[in-house]
Structure formats: C-alpha cells, structure tokens
Design a protein around this motif. Structure first.
Motif, PDB file in Angstrom:
ATOM      1  N   LEU A  76     -18.192 -60.597 108.822  1.00 14.35           N
ATOM      2  CA  LEU A  76     -17.246 -61.711 108.895  1.00 14.35           C
ATOM      3  C   LEU A  76     -15.899 -61.289 109.453  1.00 14.35           C
ATOM      4  O   LEU A  76     -15.041 -62.133 109.686  1.00 14.35           O
ATOM      5  N   GLY A  77     -15.684 -59.984 109.639  1.00 20.69           N
ATOM      6  CA  GLY A  77     -14.374 -59.481 110.045  1.00 20.69           C
ATOM      7  C   GLY A  77     -14.320 -58.955 111.462  1.00 20.69           C
ATOM      8  O   GLY A  77     -13.523 -58.061 111.745  1.00 20.69           O
ATOM      9  N   ARG A  78     -15.155 -59.481 112.352  1.00 27.29           N
ATOM     10  CA  ARG A  78     -15.196 -58.990 113.727  1.00 27.29           C
ATOM     11  C   ARG A  78     -14.279 -59.802 114.649  1.00 27.29           C
ATOM     12  O   ARG A  78     -13.898 -60.922 114.360  1.00 27.29           O
ATOM     13  N   TRP A  79     -13.972 -59.211 115.796  1.00 28.99           N
ATOM     14  CA  TRP A  79     -13.216 -59.869 116.859  1.00 28.99           C
ATOM     15  C   TRP A  79     -11.914 -60.488 116.327  1.00 28.99           C
ATOM     16  O   TRP A  79     -11.127 -59.816 115.712  1.00 28.99           O
ATOM     17  N   ASP A  80     -11.688 -61.772 116.568  1.00 31.53           N
ATOM     18  CA  ASP A  80     -10.412 -62.377 116.169  1.00 31.53           C
ATOM     19  C   ASP A  80     -10.208 -62.392 114.661  1.00 31.53           C
ATOM     20  O   ASP A  80      -9.069 -62.528 114.190  1.00 31.53           O
ATOM     21  N   ALA A  81     -11.298 -62.272 113.903  1.00 28.93           N
ATOM     22  CA  ALA A  81     -11.153 -62.216 112.453  1.00 28.93           C
ATOM     23  C   ALA A  81     -10.304 -61.025 112.030  1.00 28.93           C
ATOM     24  O   ALA A  81      -9.622 -61.067 111.000  1.00 28.93           O
ATOM     25  N   GLU A  82     -10.320 -59.955 112.820  1.00 26.22           N
ATOM     26  CA  GLU A  82      -9.469 -58.803 112.518  1.00 26.22           C
ATOM     27  C   GLU A  82      -7.998 -59.209 112.512  1.00 26.22           C
ATOM     28  O   GLU A  82      -7.220 -58.737 111.687  1.00 26.22           O
ATOM     29  N   HIS A  83      -7.629 -60.077 113.430  1.00 27.53           N
ATOM     30  CA  HIS A  83      -6.244 -60.553 113.477  1.00 27.53           C
ATOM     31  C   HIS A  83      -5.894 -61.348 112.223  1.00 27.53           C
ATOM     32  O   HIS A  83      -4.847 -61.131 111.611  1.00 27.53           O
ATOM     33  N   PHE A  84      -6.774 -62.289 111.864  1.00 29.88           N
ATOM     34  CA  PHE A  84      -6.484 -63.119 110.692  1.00 29.88           C
ATOM     35  C   PHE A  84      -6.375 -62.273 109.429  1.00 29.88           C
ATOM     36  O   PHE A  84      -5.479 -62.485 108.598  1.00 29.88           O
ATOM     37  N   LEU A  85      -7.285 -61.317 109.259  1.00 27.64           N
ATOM     38  CA  LEU A  85      -7.249 -60.460 108.070  1.00 27.64           C
ATOM     39  C   LEU A  85      -6.008 -59.572 108.076  1.00 27.64           C
ATOM     40  O   LEU A  85      -5.378 -59.349 107.029  1.00 27.64           O
ATOM     41  N   PHE A  86      -5.664 -59.062 109.255  1.00 31.18           N
ATOM     42  CA  PHE A  86      -4.488 -58.204 109.364  1.00 31.18           C
ATOM     43  C   PHE A  86      -3.212 -58.996 109.058  1.00 31.18           C
ATOM     44  O   PHE A  86      -2.322 -58.517 108.344  1.00 31.18           O
ATOM     45  N   ILE A  87      -3.112 -60.210 109.605  1.00 20.94           N
ATOM     46  CA  ILE A  87      -1.929 -61.047 109.348  1.00 20.94           C
ATOM     47  C   ILE A  87      -1.831 -61.385 107.869  1.00 20.94           C
ATOM     48  O   ILE A  87      -0.733 -61.372 107.281  1.00 20.94           O
ATOM     49  N   ALA A  88      -2.962 -61.702 107.251  1.00 16.77           N
ATOM     50  CA  ALA A  88      -2.949 -62.032 105.827  1.00 16.77           C
ATOM     51  C   ALA A  88      -2.467 -60.858 104.988  1.00 16.77           C
ATOM     52  O   ALA A  88      -1.828 -61.043 103.949  1.00 16.77           O
ATOM     53  N   GLU A  89      -2.756 -59.631 105.438  1.00 15.39           N
ATOM     54  CA  GLU A  89      -2.372 -58.443 104.675  1.00 15.39           C
ATOM     55  C   GLU A  89      -0.981 -57.943 105.037  1.00 15.39           C
ATOM     56  O   GLU A  89      -0.186 -57.599 104.150  1.00 15.39           O
ATOM     57  N   ARG A  90      -0.655 -57.928 106.339  1.00 10.06           N
ATOM     58  CA  ARG A  90       0.569 -57.274 106.798  1.00 10.06           C
ATOM     59  C   ARG A  90       1.609 -58.222 107.374  1.00 10.06           C
ATOM     60  O   ARG A  90       2.737 -57.802 107.663  1.00 10.06           O
ATOM     61  N   GLY A  91       1.240 -59.481 107.584  1.00  7.12           N
ATOM     62  CA  GLY A  91       2.143 -60.402 108.254  1.00  7.12           C
ATOM     63  C   GLY A  91       2.051 -60.248 109.768  1.00  7.12           C
ATOM     64  O   GLY A  91       1.187 -59.547 110.292  1.00  7.12           O
ATOM     65  N   LEU A 106      -2.367 -67.474 105.674  1.00  6.27           N
ATOM     66  CA  LEU A 106      -1.604 -67.722 104.454  1.00  6.27           C
ATOM     67  C   LEU A 106      -2.522 -68.171 103.323  1.00  6.27           C
ATOM     68  O   LEU A 106      -2.341 -67.772 102.158  1.00  6.27           O
ATOM     69  N   SER A 107      -3.498 -68.995 103.642  1.00  3.78           N
ATOM     70  CA  SER A 107      -4.455 -69.450 102.630  1.00  3.78           C
ATOM     71  C   SER A 107      -5.287 -68.286 102.111  1.00  3.78           C
ATOM     72  O   SER A 107      -5.559 -68.186 100.906  1.00  3.78           O
ATOM     73  N   LEU A 108      -5.708 -67.395 103.016  1.00  2.00           N
ATOM     74  CA  LEU A 108      -6.453 -66.212 102.591  1.00  2.00           C
ATOM     75  C   LEU A 108      -5.609 -65.345 101.661  1.00  2.00           C
ATOM     76  O   LEU A 108      -6.099 -64.861 100.632  1.00  2.00           O
ATOM     77  N   ARG A 109      -4.363 -65.152 102.033  1.00  2.00           N
ATOM     78  CA  ARG A 109      -3.474 -64.304 101.210  1.00  2.00           C
ATOM     79  C   ARG A 109      -3.270 -64.910  99.825  1.00  2.00           C
ATOM     80  O   ARG A 109      -3.275 -64.186  98.819  1.00  2.00           O
ATOM     81  N   ALA A 110      -3.102 -66.224  99.776  1.00  6.77           N
ATOM     82  CA  ALA A 110      -2.910 -66.884  98.481  1.00  6.77           C
ATOM     83  C   ALA A 110      -4.163 -66.770  97.620  1.00  6.77           C
ATOM     84  O   ALA A 110      -4.080 -66.489  96.416  1.00  6.77           O
ATOM     85  N   LEU A 111      -5.324 -66.980  98.232  1.00  5.21           N
ATOM     86  CA  LEU A 111      -6.569 -66.905  97.473  1.00  5.21           C
ATOM     87  C   LEU A 111      -6.859 -65.484  97.011  1.00  5.21           C
ATOM     88  O   LEU A 111      -7.329 -65.273  95.885  1.00  5.21           O
ATOM     89  N   ALA A 112      -6.550 -64.497  97.864  1.00  2.00           N
ATOM     90  CA  ALA A 112      -6.788 -63.103  97.489  1.00  2.00           C
ATOM     91  C   ALA A 112      -5.871 -62.662  96.356  1.00  2.00           C
ATOM     92  O   ALA A 112      -6.201 -61.728  95.611  1.00  2.00           O
ATOM     93  N   GLY A 113      -4.723 -63.334  96.211  1.00  4.90           N
ATOM     94  CA  GLY A 113      -3.775 -62.937  95.175  1.00  4.90           C
ATOM     95  C   GLY A 113      -3.913 -63.688  93.870  1.00  4.90           C
ATOM     96  O   GLY A 113      -3.083 -63.517  92.972  1.00  4.90           O
ATOM     97  N   LEU A 114      -4.950 -64.498  93.740  1.00  9.46           N
ATOM     98  CA  LEU A 114      -5.110 -65.297  92.526  1.00  9.46           C
ATOM     99  C   LEU A 114      -5.729 -64.535  91.361  1.00  9.46           C
ATOM    100  O   LEU A 114      -5.833 -65.080  90.272  1.00  9.46           O
ATOM    101  N   GLY A 115      -6.159 -63.321  91.584  1.00 14.65           N
ATOM    102  CA  GLY A 115      -6.779 -62.550  90.514  1.00 14.65           C
ATOM    103  C   GLY A 115      -8.247 -62.858  90.308  1.00 14.65           C
ATOM    104  O   GLY A 115      -8.796 -62.568  89.234  1.00 14.65           O
ATOM    105  N   LEU A 116      -8.892 -63.443  91.326  1.00 15.57           N
ATOM    106  CA  LEU A 116     -10.312 -63.740  91.204  1.00 15.57           C
ATOM    107  C   LEU A 116     -11.183 -62.507  91.393  1.00 15.57           C
ATOM    108  O   LEU A 116     -12.340 -62.491  90.966  1.00 15.57           O
ATOM    109  N   TRP A 117     -10.626 -61.490  92.048  1.00 14.50           N
ATOM    110  CA  TRP A 117     -11.431 -60.347  92.438  1.00 14.50           C
ATOM    111  C   TRP A 117     -11.051 -59.108  91.617  1.00 14.50           C
ATOM    112  O   TRP A 117      -9.944 -59.013  91.092  1.00 14.50           O
ATOM    113  N   PRO A 118     -11.953 -58.135  91.510  1.00 19.02           N
ATOM    114  CA  PRO A 118     -11.651 -56.904  90.747  1.00 19.02           C
ATOM    115  C   PRO A 118     -10.400 -56.218  91.278  1.00 19.02           C
ATOM    116  O   PRO A 118     -10.226 -56.086  92.498  1.00 19.02           O
TER     117      PRO A 118
END
Length: 515
Positions: A76-91, A106-118
């Motif tokens: 799920l993290g190939r090609w342009d997805a690398e950009h979206f994941l990088f922006i969500a993590e680093r801005g 921004l939505s990914l960053r908010a969801l990742a910070g909700l404490g749903l994951w280990p």
C-alpha cells in the motif's frame, strides 16, 4: 424512503459487496498471509521492481511488529503513497511534496495518533495501518454515496444499483486501497454531488470544499454549483409569470444568483488557495524556520536527488517570484514534465495503450448521450423538454439530469489526455466521475439479456432482480457466474474492470509502473 434506512436491501448489498472486495484486495496485496492463500499473494511471488521513485530512508529501529506490518501492508506504500506517508510523518519537508494536497495525509496523521495501534510500532507502520483502515472505510462509503447519487440522477434504481456494484470492481481499485487520496476524494465528491441533487447546497459546498483539499481536480467541481444555479434561474424564466421577467426583479435575481455562486466557488477554492499560501511561506519567506530538526539521512537524500528543503535558505525557487505563486503548477511542470501535449512521444505509446480502454469508454459515453439528446446538449440542458413539461422526464443514463455529469467527465478526459501523464486517466476518472460506472451499467442493462427482467425481455425495467428470500441479487456476481453465456460486450466491460482490478494489485504493489 431515506437511502440510509435499513429497509433498503440494495444499499445493504452494495455495502456488503464493497466490504468483500476491499478485504480481498488487501489480502491479495499482502506480503505474508500463510493462513489464507500464501500461494496467491503477489508480493511474495513477484520481487519488487527497482523503481526510480521517491523512496525516503527508513529511520529508527524496526521491531518484529514493524516488519510484520511492512510485509502485510507494504504494497500500500508504493509510488505516490510514499509521498503521502512521508508528509503525514514529517510534514512538507521537500518542495516536490507540495504536489500532494494536505487533507489525506493530515487524516492519516490524526488516525495514527489516536492510540489505536501498539505503541511499539514505528510511525510508518502506524500510518500504513491507518491508511488501510481509512481507505477501506472511505471506499465503502463512496460506493454507498454513488448508489444514492445514481438513484437521484438516473431515477432508475436497478441502474444505480449495478453502477455502485461496479464501483467496487473499479479499474482504479489499487489506488482506492493504497495510501492514496482517491478513496477520500471519491467519497467526498460523490457525496457532494448527491447532496446537491437533494437541494442541500451548503452541505454540498462543504463536501466539495473538503474534496478540493484532497485533490486539485476538486476545483473543477465548482462547475456543478454554477450549472445548478444557472439552470434553476433559466427554468424560472421559462415557467415564471411575466412579473418575474420585469427588469428590476430580474436584476435582483441575477445579483442573488451571482453572489451565491461566487460565495460557493470561493469556498471550494479556499482550501487549495490556503495551501498555496502555506507553501509560499514555507519555501519563499526569508527566515522561515522548521519546527523540527532534519535527520542527516534525509538531508543526504535531498543532496543526492537535488530536492529543495524547506527552511534551508539559499536561492528562492522561481515560482516564488511569479505574480500568482502556485507551487502546485510549478512542481507539475518542473518535476513531472506535465503540460499540454508533452506526453505525446513515441516512447509513451505503452502508456497510451494503458489509457485506451477508459478513453474509449468515456468517449463512447459522451457520443451516446449527445446522439440521444442533441437538442438538450445544444441548449446546455437549460431548456425544458416536452417530457419534463409533462412531469415525466426520461430516466436512466440518457436522461436530462445526467448532462452536467457527462460534461464534467469529458472535461476531465480531454484535460487528462492532452495535459497529464495519460496512464493516470483510469484512476483520474474512476475516482472523480460517476459516468464510468453509470455508462457501463447502462450498456450492460441495454445489451445483456441476463439482466433483463425475468419473462419480459425489458432492459428498461427499473426493478432489480431478486434472489432468494426477497433479497436483491448481486447482478455482477450473476454475470460472472454465467460468464460463458453473456454477450461479448458484457465480457469486454467486465474484462476491463476485472483485469485492471487484478493487474493493478499485481504490478503496483511490487513497484512496477501502472496507471
């Protein structure tokens, strides 16, 4: 009856089919799935292609859980997805990241910070899990929104039902599943169109505005508001009394129309404009510092690749000195060579072939509509037809209500074919316009006897076929189970949907070029 009512069996079938298709897509792209179908998992069978694409270094120590997430969801993290994941993590650290609008990361960053994951998971792993969850939910909601929009526009329940089922087998499937903004945009755009059809202008405007914060082609959706207001005004002049046509009252209506249209369009353009201003401040304003230290591996990547880093000083980029400084158009031009007819090269013939099916289908849809409704198209749908005057407008794909959607799809098709990397046309149209699904459903209903109402041979019946216990039969599954007996046209349409659905997973998830 309200669409979201539990009494709507077609909606339940649409949602259930969308859930099953999304689960299957996630399973097939996985790297490691020994319990289910390890022999069919494409990342395991096909080694990753070494692509010249944005691939930032992985920082931090990976735990075994991170390795498991990467093996399961790394596709799920190939090609342009690398950009979206990088922006969500680093801005927006690098200039070319600004080609990707902020709502999805921004939505990914908010969801990742909700404490749903280990908590022991690295940020990238949490973002991958968040992308899988968010896009699965949004793609299902997009299918439901397309069903509601189809019922409002087509006025033929069975055609709306079939189109929503086809959406779950979209040729753009892999981009609906991967960490791309297509699922979010499809949900917001289809929902906004549906609300506008229901007369909920302010809610529609809000959804269109959010859509323009997810993808830049959301700006063209302002045309729906302009057309809606213009058509309402034209029809009022045709059916209203003579007093309405008096000059003072007419000017009052024109000013009211213009002001409401301008307000709505401003709201739709605002997210995109604010992001351009943010990029200007970040990359053009002197002395703009970063709120984080940049790890040395990322600085080394910037030096190796020639990326411009925010807040690092030096020579300002040329777009900063333009009268209207638009970083988006600059990046498309400089980094990806996007422009009018720039892709028309002999070496791009394979990419034109990739875009050929959706180009033919979109062109055929426009020709069918125009040839069926020549006067309606010549008058831009602003003249009341005889059927509308009698209170019985034509339904289905060729009905008058579909006109603006056909124009919208053709605008996207012509722009994408002439000005963009042509291979992205499939996902460009598949996530932005309902026409691809409505016209396919129209062709299947018109030319496939298996979909005609039992005992009537009537392709225009608005009632869906029923399965056992009165539940709606899944028409797509019916066709697939009777593959040997369906018409060549049905095989071509379903073959296009299914082959791109599957090939996209196989190739994209292993870093091979795809649409």
């Amino acid at each position: 009856m309200e669409l979201w009512s539990r009494e709507d069996p077609q909606l339940r079938e649409v949602v259930w089919f969308a859930v099953c298709c999304r689960a299957l897509a996630l399973l097939l792209q996985a790297t490691f799935s020994p319990v289910f179908v390890p022999q069919a998992v494409f990342n395991l069978l096909i080694p990753d292609h070494c692509a010249d694409a944005f691939s930032p270094p992985r920082l931090g120590q990976q735990s075994p859980w991170d390795a498991l997430v990467e093996r399961l969801l790394g596709g799920l993290g190939r090609w342009d997805a690398e950009h979206f994941l990088f922006i969500a993590e680093r801005g927006y650290l690098f200039e070319h990241n600004c080609a990707f609008l902020p709502l999805f990361p921004l939505s990914l960053r908010a969801l990742a910070g909700l404490g749903l994951w280990p908590p022991q998971l690295q940020p990238r792993s949490r973002l991958l899990l968040s992308a899988a969850l968010l896009n699965s939910l949004l793609s299902v909601l997009a299918a439901a929104a397309l069903y509601g929009l189809g019922r409002a526009v087509l006025r033929r329940r069975s055609q709306a039902f079939l189109a929503a089922l086809l959406f779950s087998l979209s040729p753009a499937n892999v981009f609906m599943a991967a960490a791309y903004s297509e699922s979010m945009f499809a949900f917001l755009a289809f929902s906004a169109m549906w609300q506008l059809e229901k007369g909920q202008s302010w809610l529609s405007g809000l959804l269109f505005s959010l859509a323009s914060g997810a993808r830049a082609n959301g700006l063209i959706n302002a045309g729906f508001f302009l057309y809606s207001r213009g058509k309402r005004f034209a029809l009022q002049l045709q059916v209203g009394s003579a007093s309405i046509r008096k000059l003072p009252l007419l000017w009052q209506q024109v000013l009211s129309l213009a002001s409401s249209a301008a307000l709505m369009c401003t709201g739709i353009f605002l997210p995109f404009a604010l992001f351009q201003y943010y990029a200007y401040v970040r990359f053009c304003s002197p002395g703009t510092g970063l709120d984080q230290s940049i790890p040395e591996p990322l600085l080394q990547l910037a030096r190796d690749k020639g990326y411009r880093v925010a807040g690092m000083g030096g020579t300002k980029p040329s777009w900063c000195f333009q009268r209207i400084p638009l970083v988006y158009s600059y990046i498309q031009d400089t980094y990806w060579n996007v422009g009018f007819l720039r892709y028309f090269e002999l070496r791009q013939i394979p990419n034109f072939l990739l875009a050929l099916p959706v180009t033919l289908l979109g062109s055929w849809a426009a020709w069918t509509y125009v040839s069926t409704n020549p006067r309606h198209c010549l008058t831009l749908g602003l003249e009341r037809s005889k059927s509308e005057e009698k209170g019985k407008p034509r339904d289905g794909f060729c009905g008058p209500a579909a006109f603006v959607y056909v124009v919208h799809a053709m605008a996207l098709l012509v722009f994408g074919f002439s000005c963009m990397h042509v291979q992205v046309l499939t996902r460009f149209l598949g996530s932005s316009s309902p026409i691809l699904y409505w016209f396919s459903a129209h062709l299947l209903q018109e030319h496939e006897p298996l979909l005609w109402k039992a005992g009537t041979d009537d392709p225009n019946s608005g009632k869906p076929l029923l399965g056992g216990r009165g539940t709606p039969e899944n028409l797509v599954v019916r066709l697939l189970l009777n593959w040997r007996f369906i018409t060549p046209l049905s095989k071509s349409i379903l073959g296009f949907f299914l082959s791109y659905w599957l090939l996209g997973l196989i190739l994209h998830c292993n870093f091979f070029p795809w649409t």
